[in-house]
Scaffold this active site. Structure first.
Site, PDB file in Angstrom:
ATOM      1  N   ASN A 121       0.827  -1.209   0.000  1.00 22.97           N
ATOM      2  CA  ASN A 121       0.000   0.000   0.000  1.00 22.97           C
ATOM      3  C   ASN A 121       0.861   1.259   0.000  1.00 22.97           C
ATOM      4  OD1 ASN A 121      -2.624  -1.013  -0.146  1.00 22.97           O
ATOM      5  ND2 ASN A 121      -2.759  -1.310   2.046  1.00 22.97           N
ATOM      6  N   ASP A 127      -6.049  -7.833   5.077  1.00 17.58           N
ATOM      7  CA  ASP A 127      -5.291  -8.645   4.122  1.00 17.58           C
ATOM      8  C   ASP A 127      -5.198 -10.096   4.581  1.00 17.58           C
ATOM      9  OD1 ASP A 127      -3.576  -8.003   6.260  1.00 17.58           O
ATOM     10  OD2 ASP A 127      -1.803  -8.231   5.023  1.00 17.58           O
TER      11      ASP A 127
END
Length: 176
Positions: free
Chosen positions: A65, A100
């Protein structure tokens, strides 16, 4: 007319429940659906044979990210969900467990062991890396626990065991 309206209402309720229980990014089940499943499983353990409970956590996801952005991170999450979906049978359960992290639950059989499920997921990820146009090498840490009917632990405890095994694998990878 009333019969038709009741059928419409039932169909609408079913659709709403489906929407509420599905992760909108990946199309797999969400924590709400898992909570419902766990309540039933803990109340009726005699209905469940040996289950393989697998936790899959994307490695180095924060860096994904930070380096590539959240839209790319979403693509990675969707890709992992697809790797899991490629191994699903009708009786299997896939849940987006956290940002995640995924939970995969499947009944064990003579044909499929827990190790074979884990190896198949890893193979799917390797395959993904070979054919992906994403500029990123996907990897995941995986932990699992086998739940047997004679075990006297609840599903929540089994999830904690699988989760700690996943973190052990993650730790080993960082020490390499």
């Amino acid at each position: 007319k009333l019969q038709y309206m009741l059928k419409q209402r039932d169909a609408f309720e079913f659709e709403l429940k489906s929407i509420a229980n599905t992760d909108n990014l990946t199309g797999v089940l969400n924590r709400l659906a898992l909570d419902d499943y766990l309540k039933i499983a803990d109340q009726q353990p005699q209905h469940y044979q040996q289950l393989c409970l697998i936790i899959v956590d994307i490695d180095n996801f924060k860096q994904v990210n930070d380096r590539y952005g959240h839209i790319f991170g979403d693509q990675v999450i969707v890709s992992v969900a697809q790797c899991l979906k490629n191994n699903v049978r009708g009786s299997d359960l896939i849940v987006r467990f956290g940002g995640d992290e995924f939970l995969f639950m499947a009944p064990l059989s003579q044909e499929r062991s827990a190790a074979s499920y884990v190896e198949e997921i890893k193979r799917e990820i390797r395959e993904f890396n070979c054919h992906s146009d994403l500029n990123y090498e996907l990897d995941a840490s995986i932990g699992y626990h086998i739940i047997k009917p004679e075990d006297k632990i609840d599903m929540e405890a089994a999830i904690k065991i699988a989760d700690s095994k996943m973190y052990e694998e993650k730790k080993k990878k960082k020490c390499r």
